[in-house]
Design a protein around this motif. Sequence first.
Motif, PDB file in Angstrom:
ATOM      1  N   SER A 157      26.816  54.158  38.962  1.00  0.00           N
ATOM      2  CA  SER A 157      26.757  53.390  40.207  1.00  0.00           C
ATOM      3  C   SER A 157      25.326  53.031  40.568  1.00  0.00           C
ATOM      4  N   PHE A 158      24.427  54.025  40.445  1.00  0.00           N
ATOM      5  CA  PHE A 158      23.037  53.749  40.809  1.00  0.00           C
ATOM      6  C   PHE A 158      22.424  52.735  39.864  1.00  0.00           C
ATOM      7  N   LEU A 165      19.071  43.099  50.658  1.00  0.00           N
ATOM      8  CA  LEU A 165      20.486  42.799  50.890  1.00  0.00           C
ATOM      9  C   LEU A 165      21.336  42.934  49.616  1.00  0.00           C
ATOM     10  N   PRO A 166      20.896  42.401  48.458  1.00  0.00           N
ATOM     11  CA  PRO A 166      21.745  42.538  47.264  1.00  0.00           C
ATOM     12  C   PRO A 166      22.029  43.990  46.900  1.00  0.00           C
ATOM     13  N   LEU A 224      25.795  45.739  46.871  1.00  0.00           N
ATOM     14  CA  LEU A 224      26.329  46.405  45.675  1.00  0.00           C
ATOM     15  C   LEU A 224      26.709  47.850  45.977  1.00  0.00           C
ATOM     16  N   LEU A 225      25.883  48.524  46.747  1.00  0.00           N
ATOM     17  CA  LEU A 225      26.172  49.910  47.099  1.00  0.00           C
ATOM     18  C   LEU A 225      27.516  50.019  47.819  1.00  0.00           C
ATOM     19  N   PHE A 226      27.713  49.132  48.790  1.00  0.00           N
ATOM     20  CA  PHE A 226      28.974  49.194  49.536  1.00  0.00           C
ATOM     21  C   PHE A 226      30.151  48.732  48.694  1.00  0.00           C
ATOM     22  N   LEU A 251      21.399  45.470  38.588  1.00  0.00           N
ATOM     23  CA  LEU A 251      21.977  44.204  39.008  1.00  0.00           C
ATOM     24  C   LEU A 251      21.321  43.707  40.292  1.00  0.00           C
ATOM     25  N   GLY A 252      20.960  44.638  41.164  1.00  0.00           N
ATOM     26  CA  GLY A 252      20.457  44.270  42.481  1.00  0.00           C
ATOM     27  C   GLY A 252      19.005  43.827  42.472  1.00  0.00           C
TER      28      GLY A 252
END
Lengths: 73, 672
Positions: free
Chosen positions: B305-306, B363-364, B368-370, B312-313
């Motif tokens: 996830s990280f 913001l990106p 992605l985290l959410f 990607l972010g």
Amino acid sequence: MKPLSCVLSGEKVEIVEIRGGRGLVTKLLNMGFYPGVKIAVVSNNGYGPLIVAKKEIRLGLGFGMAQKIFVKE
Amino acid sequence: MKKKIKIALAGNPNSGKTTVFNNLTGARQHVGNWPGVTVEKKEGSFFYEGREFDIIDLPGIYSLTSHSLDEKVARDFLLEEKPDVVVVIIDASNLERNLYLAVQLLELEVNLVLSLNMIDLVKKKGMKIDMEELSRVMNIPVIETIANKGKGMDELKAAIKSSCNQEKAVTFKIDYNNDIEKEVEKLSQVLKEKKILENYSRRWLVLKLLEQDENILEKVKKLEDKDEVTNKITETITKLEKHFGYDLETAIVQRRYAFLRGLVKECCTHVVGIKERKEITDKIDQIVTNKFLGIPIFLGLMWASFQLVFTLGSPLADLIDAFFGWVGEIISLGLTALSAPGWISSLLVDGIIGGVGSVLVFLPNILLLFLIISVLEGSGYMARAAFIMDRVMHAMGLHGKSFIPMMLGFGCNIPGIMAARTLESEKDRILTILVNPLMSCAARLPIYTLFAGVFFARHQGLVVFSLYFMGIVLAIVVARIFKSIFFKQEIAPLIMELPPYRLPQVKSVLIHMWEKGSLFLKKAGTIIFAGVIIIWVLASLPPGVEYAAKESLIGKLGSLIAPLFSLAGFGTWQAAVSLLFGIVAKEIVVGTLGTLYGVEGIGLKSVILQQFTPLSAYAFMAMSLIYVPCIAAIATIKKETNWKWTALAVGYSLILGWIVAVLIYQIGSLFI
């Protein structure tokens, strides 16, 4: 009669008695786990929580709780 | 004017109440596939055929006896607020247990409408439910719904409307067999004569008293003329228990379930063999809850996830960063051409673009985290994470269920703190709340991303992961210590339903991500914006001072506290004020640095590179993680506990943050 914590994965048993704090017993009863109900142990590692099944319901139970639920074959 | 009609949505956890609520009201309340997503009642309304209906979504319950705060919210509403109609949302694939709540509500004599939800899953499994028979036996309207596809909502509205026009007629009664019924009858007479608690259905009241429901017993004990009644109750219970040879509560529950078993047998027919969905769930569970694989799989998922959030972010974040840089230049050039006063350019470029822009860049990553949290919530894995961690949590003095609030804390600590309501024991709940701020929320992400990107570009993911991990380890240590000081008794054992795995609904995942993203944008436009302006003003005063110089007001303020942090390696006044203002909202840490350092042309990143070393940057990130929860989190802790615990949460985190930052810097200095 033996505690649920001793039942191996895959075995089917019937609940005979639930001991322990009143609140938790009530909670289990109302969730449909009361004496007379047949359940299957989906997973029991011998420590840590167990997964038990009653029809569609899958319940995670702490090992301490499982030690207080008595069952028979 | 007609009176507004009050409707409550009740049902077992995870039966889809909030999805129905969203459908009826057009709201976008958060949904997920684990028990306990909703812990607070949510209000909304809809119009149907010219009338307004107020609708209240309640936390899930299994019965009218509450065991935790979230259940208490639901129970109290149903008992005390007397809604005109209660819609019971039933998970149709689990009729027996879901109807158990419905029959208790019928015993309470409320107007009921049943919504047989997720009916598509039942049909897919080859099961048929005879709705007419169900409706006939229980004597209430039964509506088929598929809430996540919006199906059956008009029919549900129509049923609600006609139900609230009806006079209440008690025609449903479970037969608890002669032995119990006779005593119920006798006790009802006593209550009637004494006029006790007449605002509840008498039969229900008697049954609850025989089940020894604490809340109702409490109410009776408060009455003046209680002795005769309480004696009668105890007498009856003893008598019946002697007759049964076991606990009366168990007997009542058994008979209620026995009735339901019969009813379900009568109404359901299996067209084809059952169990397909469950088998998949059990197979997945055999792997993800395996004693050797469980925790490694969990950590692997977190790690992936990280990586996703950063790999990607970050390129997207860089694009936004470049965009703000470009806008800043244009404005600056434009204003010079117009020969506008220097302070306007400074306010726009240093203050707003430097400050708010430096936060918006992330913001990106936040989206992605959410996205990931939302997928975890929607899949059913959330409950498994709590299950897997139960033993570890237990060893550390926490409850397995405490892990869900901790996971939610990675998004934002406020829902994390609220989610602790599902814990049955008050002490477990408070302990879970106290350590929740140590979970790195999304607002701290910009700090990590900025510093890790500048100093540890090649290992950004790893460095940020280490901070999240540090938060978890510290939470465990702190919990252990607090447990031994404040909450010495045993931890309540885990009892938690594990929902079947489902593919997360694309729509609800995207809505959740968007809601959180727009919340972040809103925060940037309000509180962060305001904070940045204040900082800019303080950096420009007194008049004539060089912008963001040490002699400015903010420079003087920062210089007062900066010495505190010199042992931790970041004793600059800028770092000090950024932490100070960061208490308002953690994003402001970056916003402040952006405002103060983002002096035209040079850019925030290159200044940070001069002002920090990799070691002091890491110490600074650790400090930002640990020190003092943000104001909104502090307010939530206060709301959910009291001043004493809130003061402890603020106090320990400040001291702990300082100690950890100093240790990192001092020990690290020995090696570097």
